[in-house]
Design a protein around this motif. Structure first.
Motif, PDB file in Angstrom:
ATOM      1  N   SER A   3       0.835  -1.195   0.000  1.00 16.63           N
ATOM      2  CA  SER A   3       0.000   0.000   0.000  1.00 16.63           C
ATOM      3  C   SER A   3       0.875   1.252   0.000  1.00 16.63           C
ATOM      4  CB  SER A   3      -0.904   0.008   1.236  1.00 16.63           C
ATOM      5  OG  SER A   3      -1.499   1.270   1.416  1.00 16.63           O
ATOM      6  N   ARG A   4       0.461   2.265  -0.758  1.00 19.28           N
ATOM      7  CA  ARG A   4       1.256   3.491  -0.807  1.00 19.28           C
ATOM      8  C   ARG A   4       1.186   4.262   0.507  1.00 19.28           C
ATOM      9  NH1 ARG A   4      -1.801   8.269  -2.321  1.00 19.28           N
ATOM     10  NH2 ARG A   4      -4.009   7.802  -2.643  1.00 19.28           N
ATOM     11  N   THR A   5       0.204   3.932   1.378  1.00 15.45           N
ATOM     12  CA  THR A   5       0.098   4.625   2.660  1.00 15.45           C
ATOM     13  C   THR A   5       0.648   3.793   3.826  1.00 15.45           C
ATOM     14  OG1 THR A   5      -2.196   3.840   2.836  1.00 15.45           O
ATOM     15  CG2 THR A   5      -1.841   6.061   1.940  1.00 15.45           C
ATOM     16  N   LEU A   6       1.439   2.761   3.491  1.00 15.82           N
ATOM     17  CA  LEU A   6       2.104   1.969   4.531  1.00 15.82           C
ATOM     18  C   LEU A   6       3.131   2.841   5.246  1.00 15.82           C
ATOM     19  CD1 LEU A   6       2.067  -1.132   5.373  1.00 15.82           C
ATOM     20  CD2 LEU A   6       4.290  -1.226   4.233  1.00 15.82           C
ATOM     21  N   ILE A   7       3.177   2.751   6.570  1.00 10.49           N
ATOM     22  CA  ILE A   7       4.150   3.523   7.353  1.00 10.49           C
ATOM     23  C   ILE A   7       5.497   2.812   7.290  1.00 10.49           C
ATOM     24  CG2 ILE A   7       4.737   4.396   9.647  1.00 10.49           C
ATOM     25  CD1 ILE A   7       1.699   4.437  10.248  1.00 10.49           C
ATOM     26  N   THR A   8       6.444   3.411   6.599  1.00  5.83           N
ATOM     27  CA  THR A   8       7.755   2.770   6.397  1.00  5.83           C
ATOM     28  C   THR A   8       8.789   3.183   7.429  1.00  5.83           C
ATOM     29  OG1 THR A   8       8.359   4.504   4.820  1.00  5.83           O
ATOM     30  CG2 THR A   8       7.396   2.479   3.930  1.00  5.83           C
ATOM     31  N   GLY A  45       6.349   8.173   0.003  1.00  8.62           N
ATOM     32  CA  GLY A  45       7.221   9.312   0.290  1.00  8.62           C
ATOM     33  C   GLY A  45       6.554  10.434   1.059  1.00  8.62           C
ATOM     34  N   SER A  46       5.248  10.350   1.300  1.00  3.75           N
ATOM     35  CA  SER A  46       4.551  11.385   2.075  1.00  3.75           C
ATOM     36  C   SER A  46       5.075  11.405   3.509  1.00  3.75           C
ATOM     37  CB  SER A  46       3.043  11.124   2.093  1.00  3.75           C
ATOM     38  OG  SER A  46       2.518  11.140   0.781  1.00  3.75           O
ATOM     39  N   GLU A  80       2.523  -0.539   9.700  1.00  2.00           N
ATOM     40  CA  GLU A  80       1.059  -0.502   9.632  1.00  2.00           C
ATOM     41  C   GLU A  80       0.622   0.471   8.527  1.00  2.00           C
ATOM     42  OE1 GLU A  80      -0.914  -2.436  11.360  1.00  2.00           O
ATOM     43  OE2 GLU A  80       0.679  -3.309  12.584  1.00  2.00           O
ATOM     44  N   ASP A  81      -0.641   0.395   8.147  1.00  2.00           N
ATOM     45  CA  ASP A  81      -1.158   1.255   7.093  1.00  2.00           C
ATOM     46  C   ASP A  81      -1.824   2.486   7.700  1.00  2.00           C
ATOM     47  OD1 ASP A  81      -2.387   2.416   4.858  1.00  2.00           O
ATOM     48  OD2 ASP A  81      -2.804   0.461   3.949  1.00  2.00           O
ATOM     49  N   ALA A  82      -1.375   3.670   7.299  1.00  2.00           N
ATOM     50  CA  ALA A  82      -1.941   4.914   7.825  1.00  2.00           C
ATOM     51  C   ALA A  82      -3.422   5.053   7.484  1.00  2.00           C
ATOM     52  CB  ALA A  82      -1.168   6.113   7.284  1.00  2.00           C
ATOM     53  N   LEU A 114      -1.197  10.898   5.947  1.00  2.00           N
ATOM     54  CA  LEU A 114      -2.273  10.317   5.133  1.00  2.00           C
ATOM     55  C   LEU A 114      -2.919  11.366   4.228  1.00  2.00           C
ATOM     56  CD1 LEU A 114      -4.046   7.785   4.579  1.00  2.00           C
ATOM     57  CD2 LEU A 114      -5.575   8.621   6.379  1.00  2.00           C
ATOM     58  N   THR A 115      -3.229  12.544   4.792  1.00  2.00           N
ATOM     59  CA  THR A 115      -3.884  13.575   3.983  1.00  2.00           C
ATOM     60  C   THR A 115      -2.917  14.218   2.996  1.00  2.00           C
ATOM     61  OG1 THR A 115      -3.603  15.097   5.871  1.00  2.00           O
ATOM     62  CG2 THR A 115      -5.778  14.088   5.556  1.00  2.00           C
ATOM     63  N   ARG A 116      -1.630  14.195   3.282  1.00  2.00           N
ATOM     64  CA  ARG A 116      -0.647  14.620   2.273  1.00  2.00           C
ATOM     65  C   ARG A 116      -0.638  13.624   1.113  1.00  2.00           C
ATOM     66  NH1 ARG A 116       3.946  18.333   4.276  1.00  2.00           N
ATOM     67  NH2 ARG A 116       3.416  18.736   6.457  1.00  2.00           N
ATOM     68  N   SER A 117      -0.710  12.337   1.458  1.00  2.00           N
ATOM     69  CA  SER A 117      -0.722  11.312   0.422  1.00  2.00           C
ATOM     70  C   SER A 117      -1.949  11.459  -0.481  1.00  2.00           C
ATOM     71  CB  SER A 117      -0.709   9.924   1.066  1.00  2.00           C
ATOM     72  OG  SER A 117      -0.773   8.905   0.091  1.00  2.00           O
ATOM     73  N   HIS A 118      -3.089  11.798   0.120  1.00  2.00           N
ATOM     74  CA  HIS A 118      -4.327  11.967  -0.638  1.00  2.00           C
ATOM     75  C   HIS A 118      -4.466  13.375  -1.222  1.00  2.00           C
ATOM     76  CE1 HIS A 118      -5.715   8.025   0.261  1.00  2.00           C
ATOM     77  NE2 HIS A 118      -5.886   8.233   1.553  1.00  2.00           N
ATOM     78  N   GLN A 119      -3.503  14.233  -0.885  1.00  2.00           N
ATOM     79  CA  GLN A 119      -3.439  15.603  -1.425  1.00  2.00           C
ATOM     80  C   GLN A 119      -4.694  16.419  -1.113  1.00  2.00           C
ATOM     81  OE1 GLN A 119      -2.306  14.877  -5.611  1.00  2.00           O
ATOM     82  NE2 GLN A 119      -0.193  15.377  -5.021  1.00  2.00           N
ATOM     83  N   ILE A 120      -5.105  16.336   0.169  1.00  2.00           N
ATOM     84  CA  ILE A 120      -6.179  17.213   0.650  1.00  2.00           C
ATOM     85  C   ILE A 120      -5.733  17.837   1.979  1.00  2.00           C
ATOM     86  CG2 ILE A 120      -8.078  15.978  -0.449  1.00  2.00           C
ATOM     87  CD1 ILE A 120      -8.694  14.717   2.280  1.00  2.00           C
TER      88      ILE A 120
END
Length: 358
Positions: A3-8, A45-46, A80-82, A114-120
């Motif tokens: 998932s692109r929102t996985l906390i790395t 990368g968010s 975990e996934d954000a 998370l909201t940076r990733s979704h761009q809102i």
């Protein structure tokens, strides 16, 4: 597929910021923010930021305990996934409930990322009720002469509401409020005793001010946080609205305060309840026609931005006390809001909190 929102990765570090001058309230004095910065990075990368602002008299935490808890939380949420921010926050709070400001910082960092990733923008995520707020400015427990100067400075900055710390010697408190009224005759006044009075002392203070033709728009936390009956006594014996701050440490406590008729106003602080429980408290207050206030500990621009996004997004807050970045000698962050006088404008933010490190 990852998932692109996985906390790395999750980074934890001290965040120390000196104040322009010592900030004194009824329960203690501080000369610097000794906070904790949490940085969460997602698979795409968010990057999200969260701030823990421990204040021992209010939350029972110190920077040392907050750092230790934050490092343990980092291990818990990495991988975990954000996107699962609610169950993730619930798990963190179930294990680290004694470190409330750390739980708040984790929620803040995860939702920012998370909201940076979704761009809102975060305020849009919370409902987008408005895109700006107006804060007051606080005056600590100082001499009447210094309070006069600070009040004049607040007015010159465009402040229309001034919050005055009281809860010490009654005579000195009244003198301080009189000085502020003289310096800022057109400003609305909030009084904050930070648990410093007995119920009778709180009423004596209001009576003394009334004799001087000074009527505050709010009296915040006049008695000890566990003295719910004392809060109710003050509320029943004055027409000045009474707010719970330290007493409003959870949604359950707020429900009890409201059912008792103990207060007219609830002060939400992210460092007490975090973002998610703050949403629950706001809903509870709206459902019971209880007025909402928002406040802060010794928060930098980062945590203040999160509170501003919450207030703007949810809407309906009558009293806004988010001035602490103006008390600091340095600002390690940029963005989050654009300030003009007492107004914080969030409309230019495109994603998340809009905060960046200098």
């Amino acid at each position: 597929m990852t998932s692109r929102t996985l906390i790395t990765s999750v980074a934890v570090e001290p965040l120390n910021i000196p104040l322009l001058e010592p900030f004194i309230i009824a329960t203690g004095s501080v000369n610097a923010a000794r906070n904790v910065l949490i940085t969460v990075t997602l698979a795409d990368g968010s990057v999200g930021y969260g701030e823990s602002s421990p204040f021992p008299p209010s939350t029972g935490e110190s920077q040392e305990t907050a750092l230790a808890a934050a490092r343990a939380c980092a291990e818990l949420i990495q991988g975990e996934d954000a996107a699962n921010w609610r169950p993730l926050a619930k798990q963190v709070r179930s294990l680290f409930y004694a470190q409330a400001s750390v739980c708040a910082a984790i929620e803040m960092a995860v939702l920012d990322a998370l909201t940076r990733s979704h761009q809102i923008p975060l305020y849009t995520f919370f409902g987008g009720a408005s895109s700006s707020i107006e804060t007051d400015m606080s005056i600590p427990i100082v001499t009447p002469e210094h309070a006069y100067d600070l009040a004049q400075d607040a007015v010159s900055r465009g402040m229309r509401v001034i919050k005055i710390k009281i809860g010490g010697d009654l005579r000195e408190d009244v003198d301080r409020v009189e000085s502020v009224r003289a310096a800022a005759p057109n400003a609305a006044i909030i009084l904050d005793a930070n648990q410093g009075y007995t119920p009778n002392e709180a009423l004596l203070c209001l009576e003394a001010l009334d004799e001087r033709d000074i009527r505050p728009i709010l009296l915040e936390q006049p008695v000890h946080k566990e003295d719910f009956e004392g809060l109710r006594f003050v509320t029943q014996h004055t027409t000045v609205p009474v707010a719970a701050d330290e007493s409003a440490y959870s949604a359950a406590a707020v429900a009890r305060l409201i059912s008792m008729g103990a207060v007219n106003v609830i002060n939400i602080k992210l460092m007490k309840t975090g973002l998610i429980e703050s949403l629950d408290i706001a809903a509870l207050c709206r459902a019971t026609n209880t007025a909402l206030m928002v406040g802060a500990m010794i928060d930098s621009r980062l945590a203040i931005s999160a509170a501003a996004h919450l207030v703007a997004g949810v809407g309906g807050f009558r009293y806004i006390d988010l001035d602490t970045p103006m008390l600091m000698a340095e600002d390690p962050f940029i963005g989050g809001y654009e300030q003009s006088g007492a107004r914080y404008d969030l409309s230019t933010i495109t994603s998340g909190l809009g905060i960046e490190r200098r």
